[in-house]
Design a protein around this motif. Structure first.
Motif, mmCIF file in Angstrom:
data_model
loop_
_atom_site.group_PDB
_atom_site.id
_atom_site.type_symbol
_atom_site.label_atom_id
_atom_site.label_comp_id
_atom_site.label_asym_id
_atom_site.label_seq_id
_atom_site.Cartn_x
_atom_site.Cartn_y
_atom_site.Cartn_z
ATOM 1 N N ILE A 27 50.038 33.122 42.851
ATOM 2 C CA ILE A 27 49.940 33.373 44.287
ATOM 3 C C ILE A 27 48.501 33.351 44.768
ATOM 4 O O ILE A 27 47.549 33.536 44.002
ATOM 5 N N ILE A 28 48.372 33.129 46.069
ATOM 6 C CA ILE A 28 47.085 33.150 46.745
ATOM 7 C C ILE A 28 47.336 33.629 48.165
ATOM 8 O O ILE A 28 48.421 33.404 48.728
ATOM 9 N N ILE A 81 42.702 22.978 43.740
ATOM 10 C CA ILE A 81 42.895 23.395 42.348
ATOM 11 C C ILE A 81 42.887 24.918 42.324
ATOM 12 O O ILE A 81 41.883 25.542 42.671
ATOM 13 N N LEU A 82 44.001 25.505 41.958
ATOM 14 C CA LEU A 82 44.140 26.957 41.945
ATOM 15 C C LEU A 82 44.087 27.471 40.511
ATOM 16 O O LEU A 82 44.934 27.118 39.686
ATOM 17 N N LYS A 83 43.068 28.306 40.242
ATOM 18 C CA LYS A 83 42.859 28.818 38.890
ATOM 19 C C LYS A 83 43.178 30.317 38.850
ATOM 20 O O LYS A 83 42.769 31.072 39.732
ATOM 21 N N PRO A 84 43.878 30.758 37.812
ATOM 22 C CA PRO A 84 44.278 32.165 37.754
ATOM 23 C C PRO A 84 43.107 33.092 37.438
ATOM 24 O O PRO A 84 42.241 32.762 36.631
ATOM 25 N N ASP A 85 43.087 34.227 38.097
ATOM 26 C CA ASP A 85 42.204 35.324 37.715
ATOM 27 C C ASP A 85 43.069 36.305 36.932
ATOM 28 O O ASP A 85 43.799 37.110 37.505
ATOM 29 N N MET A 86 42.996 36.225 35.612
ATOM 30 C CA MET A 86 43.920 36.988 34.782
ATOM 31 C C MET A 86 43.700 38.496 34.868
ATOM 32 O O MET A 86 44.582 39.270 34.494
ATOM 33 N N LEU A 100 55.698 38.511 36.136
ATOM 34 C CA LEU A 100 54.328 38.889 36.468
ATOM 35 C C LEU A 100 53.869 38.093 37.684
ATOM 36 O O LEU A 100 54.356 36.995 37.948
ATOM 37 N N GLN A 101 52.942 38.658 38.422
ATOM 38 C CA GLN A 101 52.281 37.930 39.505
ATOM 39 C C GLN A 101 50.786 37.879 39.203
ATOM 40 O O GLN A 101 50.213 38.845 38.695
ATOM 41 N N VAL A 102 50.168 36.756 39.498
ATOM 42 C CA VAL A 102 48.753 36.539 39.199
ATOM 43 C C VAL A 102 48.089 35.918 40.415
ATOM 44 O O VAL A 102 48.553 34.879 40.922
ATOM 45 N N ILE A 103 47.013 36.533 40.893
ATOM 46 C CA ILE A 103 46.252 35.985 42.016
ATOM 47 C C ILE A 103 45.365 34.848 41.506
ATOM 48 O O ILE A 103 44.736 34.953 40.444
ATOM 49 N N HIS A 104 45.326 33.780 42.283
ATOM 50 C CA HIS A 104 44.530 32.606 41.934
ATOM 51 C C HIS A 104 43.391 32.408 42.933
ATOM 52 O O HIS A 104 43.468 32.852 44.084
ATOM 53 N N ASP A 105 42.365 31.711 42.488
ATOM 54 C CA ASP A 105 41.263 31.304 43.360
ATOM 55 C C ASP A 105 41.324 29.809 43.588
ATOM 56 O O ASP A 105 41.753 29.046 42.710
ATOM 57 N N ALA A 106 40.878 29.380 44.775
ATOM 58 C CA ALA A 106 41.026 27.988 45.192
ATOM 59 C C ALA A 106 39.702 27.231 45.089
ATOM 60 O O ALA A 106 38.659 27.709 45.568
ATOM 61 N N GLU A 112 34.044 23.396 43.502
ATOM 62 C CA GLU A 112 33.414 24.281 44.474
ATOM 63 C C GLU A 112 34.483 25.129 45.149
ATOM 64 O O GLU A 112 35.591 24.642 45.419
ATOM 65 N N PRO A 113 34.185 26.408 45.437
ATOM 66 C CA PRO A 113 35.188 27.256 46.095
ATOM 67 C C PRO A 113 35.591 26.686 47.452
ATOM 68 O O PRO A 113 34.736 26.222 48.216
ATOM 69 N N ILE A 114 36.882 26.701 47.737
ATOM 70 C CA ILE A 114 37.360 26.309 49.073
ATOM 71 C C ILE A 114 36.832 27.347 50.066
ATOM 72 O O ILE A 114 37.148 28.539 49.955
ATOM 73 N N PRO A 115 36.043 26.949 51.058
ATOM 74 C CA PRO A 115 35.332 27.939 51.882
ATOM 75 C C PRO A 115 36.218 28.760 52.800
ATOM 76 O O PRO A 115 35.818 29.844 53.222
ATOM 77 N N PHE A 116 37.415 28.263 53.126
ATOM 78 C CA PHE A 116 38.266 29.028 54.039
ATOM 79 C C PHE A 116 39.383 29.776 53.332
ATOM 80 O O PHE A 116 40.294 30.290 53.981
ATOM 81 N N ALA A 117 39.353 29.834 51.993
ATOM 82 C CA ALA A 117 40.278 30.693 51.255
ATOM 83 C C ALA A 117 39.786 32.139 51.391
ATOM 84 O O ALA A 117 38.633 32.436 51.064
ATOM 85 N N PRO A 118 40.597 33.074 51.881
ATOM 86 C CA PRO A 118 40.113 34.426 52.185
ATOM 87 C C PRO A 118 39.429 35.136 51.023
ATOM 88 O O PRO A 118 38.408 35.801 51.224
ATOM 89 N N ARG A 119 39.961 35.017 49.813
ATOM 90 C CA ARG A 119 39.331 35.697 48.671
ATOM 91 C C ARG A 119 37.941 35.127 48.401
ATOM 92 O O ARG A 119 37.017 35.857 48.031
#
Length: 452
Positions: A27-28, A81-86, A100-106, A112-119
């Motif tokens: 999830i994100i 590309i969404l990578k899990p933050d375990m 389980l649920q796992v938050i991902h980063d975009a 490079e981080p997607i600039p408009f992804a809230p996290r």
């Protein structure tokens, strides 16, 4: 046990115990704070380092329409590309199987981080502090309502039926018997939180009918935003088990107080672990006053992130437990900026403007960004307000359109959050506002239909 399972946080390992993991929810958070993603079999998750979602999830309005936010190249829906933050892996204890649920980063294709992804927006702001040798610390407070099921939007929202068989009563702040009315729901909230490894600092009854508050322990801003993101989901699930809804609307019931997400901030010097708001003798430092000044000077431009919907501005009502201005005061809950009672090491500044309807990543990012600008500008705040701040002048925007105008002109704030985020956020929010303006309300039909 697979090698990746051995790396799970303790709470996730305890939840699984001797059970076989069936599924992982990847999830994100989107702009409103809704969990987007994919549910995959555990065996597939173990083999993947990332997964794809289109960047268009950040261009979508709360109604499911699309803002024209894709930019000059048009709406081509690139895969992120969404990578899990375990470290965020946790139970989804309301599901029928072991999930389980796992938050991902975009990230984009250049990693490079997607600039408009809230996290990513929040991580960017936190990193600005760390480059100065500071570690920001926050503690959110979550207010929400438990209400009767509402499946007809034309009908007003009603308080839920309590354990006694009577509707929840208002004006019962801090009443333990009022909390007991919702005991079965609260029990499930505690049970879900324990299974997820989330620690609750306390639950209290607030002033509204069926309104509760959950306090969280202070800590890292990203970790706390993750917790609020998870808590919203688990609280909704706990309510549904008991034939009621949990709502995080800023103002769900007319004439009742709104729901806030008060944010407490302190800043730690990384080198020696001291609170930069307190001096060697325990007194208030220049940094303490600069932080408050930053909030007074820049929060008006950030309110569109703290109050992101038309309903948000119904909360800022005089004498209804929400601020109407940016006065600051010590131990004064009528001001928009409050300094709670504390010892020197725990000295902190509370932002009381954020609504519970804000995306927790964006609300905390906006609040910290305003304080950071204050620390950089080194200005002094207005004189401390003593007395009832509701007797003061209103200086909080009253409508979303006005707040967005202020946001669009805040170039300093945009640079901290990322200009591309500011562009996307404004476009999406203006699309929502324009859609709202097309709706004719019951008030208009009642008072204007035959009278004008």
């Amino acid at each position: 046990m697979s090698d990746w399972l051995k790396t799970l946080p303790d709470a996730a390992l305890a939840y699984l115990a001797d059970h076989r993991l069936d599924e992982v929810e990847c999830i994100i958070s989107d702009l409103p704070g809704i969990a987007r993603g994919k549910a995959v079999p555990a065996s597939k998750f173990a083999k993947q380092d990332y997964f794809h979602l289109p960047d268009s999830i950040f261009y979508q309005t709360i109604t499911g329409d699309w803002g024209e936010a894709a930019g000059a190249e048009g709406f081509i829906e690139r895969d992120m590309i969404l990578k899990p933050d375990m470290s965020t892996a946790t139970a989804a204890p309301w599901t029928g199987d072991w999930t389980l649920q796992v938050i991902h980063d975009a990230f984009d294709r250049k990693n490079e981080p997607i600039p408009f992804a809230p996290r990513n927006v929040l991580k960017r702001v936190v990193e600005l502090y760390r480059k100065q040798g500071w570690e920001p610390v926050v503690a959110p407070e979550m207010e929400f309502y438990l209400v009767a099921r509402n499946i007809d939007p034309a009908k007003s929202i009603q308080p839920m039926m309590g354990r006694s068989g009577r509707p929840a009563a208002a004006r019962q702040a801090y009443s333990m018997s009022a909390v007991d009315e919702f005991g079965p729901v609260i029990d499930d909230i505690y049970d879900f939180a324990e299974a997820m490894g989330l620690e609750i600092d306390g639950i209290t009854q607030e002033g509204g009918a069926g309104q509760l508050e959950i306090n969280l322990l202070h800590g890292d801003p990203v970790a706390l935003a993750d917790q609020v993101f998870y808590f919203k989901r688990l609280i909704r699930e706990a309510a549904l088990r008991h034939d009621c809804f949990a709502t995080f609307m800023a103002k769900p019931i007319a004439d009742e107080p709104g729901s806030a997400m008060h944010i407490h901030h302190s800043i730690i010097n990384i080198e020696d672990g001291t609170n930069i708001f307190s001096g060697p003798q325990g007194g208030e430092t220049d940094a303490f006053f600069h932080f408050i000044a930053g909030m007074q000077n820049h929060l008006p431009s950030a309110i569109a992130m703290l109050a992101p919907y038309v309903n948000s501005y119904r909360r800022y009502v005089r004498d209804h437990a929400a601020p109407i201005n940016l006065e600051w005061g010590r131990d004064n809950r009528t001001t928009g900026i409050r300094v709670p009672l504390s010892g020197p090491q725990a000295r902190r500044v509370e932002n009381r403007l954020a609504g519970m309807d804000c995306n927790p990543y964006l609300g905390i990012a906006a609040s910290l960004a305003c304080g950071y600008l204050g620390l950089m500008e080194e200005k002094r705040p207005d004189r401390q307000f003593k007395g009832d701040a509701y007797d003061g002048e209103e200086d909080v925007p009253r409508v979303l359109g006005q707040a967005l105008d202020l946001f669009d002109g805040a170039t300093k704030l945009h640079e901290l959050l990322h200009p591309d985020f500011a562009r996307v956020y404004s476009i999406v929010k203006r699309a929502e506002y324009e859609e709202f303006l097309q709706v004719i309300s019951p008030w208009e039909r009642e008072h204007l239909l035959l009278n004008v």
